[in-house]
Design a protein around this motif. Structure first.
Motif, PDB file in Angstrom:
ATOM      1  N   ALA A  73       0.954  -1.142   0.046  1.00  0.00           N
ATOM      2  CA  ALA A  73      -0.204   0.007  -0.005  1.00  0.00           C
ATOM      3  C   ALA A  73       0.864   0.977  -0.039  1.00  0.00           C
ATOM      4  O   ALA A  73       0.608   2.238  -0.770  1.00  0.00           O
ATOM      5  CB  ALA A  73      -0.999   0.055   1.107  1.00  0.00           C
ATOM      6  N   LEU A  74       1.995   1.215   0.904  1.00  0.00           N
ATOM      7  CA  LEU A  74       2.690   2.474   0.811  1.00  0.00           C
ATOM      8  C   LEU A  74       3.479   2.752  -0.252  1.00  0.00           C
ATOM      9  O   LEU A  74       3.543   4.095  -0.832  1.00  0.00           O
ATOM     10  CB  LEU A  74       3.742   2.359   1.896  1.00  0.00           C
ATOM     11  N   SER A  75       4.097   1.665  -0.953  1.00  0.00           N
ATOM     12  CA  SER A  75       4.927   1.943  -2.301  1.00  0.00           C
ATOM     13  C   SER A  75       3.748   2.239  -3.428  1.00  0.00           C
ATOM     14  O   SER A  75       4.131   3.095  -4.308  1.00  0.00           O
ATOM     15  CB  SER A  75       5.675   0.535  -2.716  1.00  0.00           C
ATOM     16  N   SER A  76       2.578   1.823  -3.332  1.00  0.00           N
ATOM     17  CA  SER A  76       1.569   2.077  -4.253  1.00  0.00           C
ATOM     18  C   SER A  76       1.383   3.552  -4.354  1.00  0.00           C
ATOM     19  O   SER A  76       1.154   4.399  -5.452  1.00  0.00           O
ATOM     20  CB  SER A  76       0.266   1.310  -4.077  1.00  0.00           C
ATOM     21  N   VAL A  77       1.068   4.289  -2.970  1.00  0.00           N
ATOM     22  CA  VAL A  77       0.790   5.487  -2.649  1.00  0.00           C
ATOM     23  C   VAL A  77       1.994   6.417  -3.496  1.00  0.00           C
ATOM     24  O   VAL A  77       1.487   7.280  -4.186  1.00  0.00           O
ATOM     25  CB  VAL A  77       0.491   5.837  -1.383  1.00  0.00           C
ATOM     26  N   ALA A  78       3.155   5.915  -3.362  1.00  0.00           N
ATOM     27  CA  ALA A  78       4.296   6.724  -3.729  1.00  0.00           C
ATOM     28  C   ALA A  78       4.476   6.437  -5.501  1.00  0.00           C
ATOM     29  O   ALA A  78       4.463   7.431  -6.227  1.00  0.00           O
ATOM     30  CB  ALA A  78       5.536   6.234  -3.268  1.00  0.00           C
ATOM     31  N   LEU A  79       4.517   5.299  -5.798  1.00  0.00           N
ATOM     32  CA  LEU A  79       4.697   5.029  -7.352  1.00  0.00           C
ATOM     33  C   LEU A  79       3.688   4.989  -8.403  1.00  0.00           C
ATOM     34  O   LEU A  79       3.795   5.179  -9.579  1.00  0.00           O
ATOM     35  CB  LEU A  79       5.502   3.748  -7.239  1.00  0.00           C
ATOM     36  N   ILE A  80       2.513   4.636  -7.721  1.00  0.00           N
ATOM     37  CA  ILE A  80       1.319   4.608  -8.687  1.00  0.00           C
ATOM     38  C   ILE A  80       0.474   5.611  -8.648  1.00  0.00           C
ATOM     39  O   ILE A  80      -0.265   6.165  -9.697  1.00  0.00           O
ATOM     40  CB  ILE A  80       0.391   3.305  -8.294  1.00  0.00           C
ATOM     41  N   PHE A  81       0.468   6.441  -7.595  1.00  0.00           N
ATOM     42  CA  PHE A  81      -0.379   7.609  -7.461  1.00  0.00           C
ATOM     43  C   PHE A  81       0.705   8.858  -7.262  1.00  0.00           C
ATOM     44  O   PHE A  81       0.515   9.838  -8.104  1.00  0.00           O
ATOM     45  CB  PHE A  81      -1.555   7.688  -6.331  1.00  0.00           C
ATOM     46  N   GLY A  82       1.555   9.062  -6.426  1.00  0.00           N
ATOM     47  CA  GLY A  82       2.199  10.077  -6.017  1.00  0.00           C
ATOM     48  C   GLY A  82       3.142  10.559  -7.403  1.00  0.00           C
ATOM     49  O   GLY A  82       2.863  11.924  -7.726  1.00  0.00           O
TER      50      GLY A  82
END
Length: 299
Positions: A73-82
């Protein structure tokens, strides 16, 4: 240099070649698509492809382990959204070649993330090499397109660098206990319930979008968001986050080179000179020993 490290560096280099096209393709696609659809649409496209791959490969779902779900979830927030949101908005006002130079700060922040997030111990020499590389690309940015001062686009790109480096650190940590391709695949699958509806909501219904722009969009979804991470995460796991992260210094000049045919931003001899200097920095950085974190219970 052992074979595992050499393979990790090679995989990281292949990923850098793919990632280097992200800014030029994003800027090209922005001619007919809005940044929100580019962000959510590319993630949804990659998520659908990842879901099909996982089902075909019959891979077990990793969502029963709380720590794994947290990191996904944390890496998704950074790499897929942020990161995609920051660069999609920034690239509306900043040339792709200039944006690529700002992203040259990534190796330094990735090395920091390797320490803070993944427990690596790169040591002062590798940080020094990262700082020299960052200094080179910052100088290049100020001499080529940045003379007017740092604006909103540069600020957004800098924020993108920070969140991207954090995402690399977390996904690299995940790749120690999962296959590299599974890390990005399950990140994208986890986000599908969000990215797919948002992609449909922001889809350019009724608009006339050319085939080349759809091609750029497909590149962003399949290579920048999915396939590139197959190589990148595997490389981080094999060679270490801090050391393989130095390959990102080369990404700056891949972006500058691709911005010429894709966006009409022609490089000059000074660009080539800076490119040679950065390649030398990367070569020096790869000779610096990196202490990998000890496994739990190790003596």
């Amino acid at each position: 240099m052992d074979r595992r490290l050499s393979l990790g560096l090679f995989l990281g280099f292949v990923a850098v070649l793919m990632f280097g096209g992200t800014l030029p393709m994003t800027r090209f696609a922005l001619g007919e698509l809005n940044p929100w659809f580019i962000t959510f649409g590319r993630a949804a496209l990659a998520g659908i492809a990842a879901l099909a791959l996982v089902l075909v490969m019959r891979r077990p779902w990793p969502f029963s382990a709380p720590a794994t779900v947290r990191d996904l979830a944390l890496s998704s927030v950074a790499l897929i959204f942020g990161f995609p949101i920051f660069i999609a908005i920034a690239t509306r006002t900043v040339p792709a070649s200039h944006g690529g130079i700002v992203l040259g700060l990534l190796p330094l922040f990735t090395a920091i993330a390797a320490v803070v997030v993944a427990g690596e111990r790169p040591g002062l020499p590798l940080f020094a090499a990262s700082a020299v590389g960052a200094g080179l690309v910052a100088t290049f940015a100020l001499r080529n397109g940045g003379a007017g001062g740092l604006g909103t686009g540069d600020t957004l790109l800098f924020l993108g660098v920070v969140v991207c480096a954090a995402g690399y650190g977390i996904s690299g940590r995940l790749a120690r206990r999962m296959a590299g391709w599974e890390v990005i695949a399950f990140m994208l699958i986890l986000c599908l319930p969000v990215t797919l509806p948002l992609a449909l909501l922001t889809f350019p219904w009724g608009a006339s979008v050319s085939v080349p722009v759809w091609g750029a969009f497909a590149y962003l979804g399949l290579f920048s968001q999915l396939i590139g991470f197959f190589f990148w995460n595997a490389g981080l796991a094999m060679g270490g986050i801090a050391r393989v992260g130095q390959m990102q210094l080369l990404q700056t000049f891949v972006t500058v080179a691709l911005a010429w045919p894709v966006n009409g931003e022609k490089p000059d001899p000074e660009t080539i000179g800076f490119a040679v200097a950065v390649v030398l920095v990367v070569a020096i950085a790869q000779r610096v020993a990196v202490r990998r974190p000890r496994p739990p219970g190790g003596g």
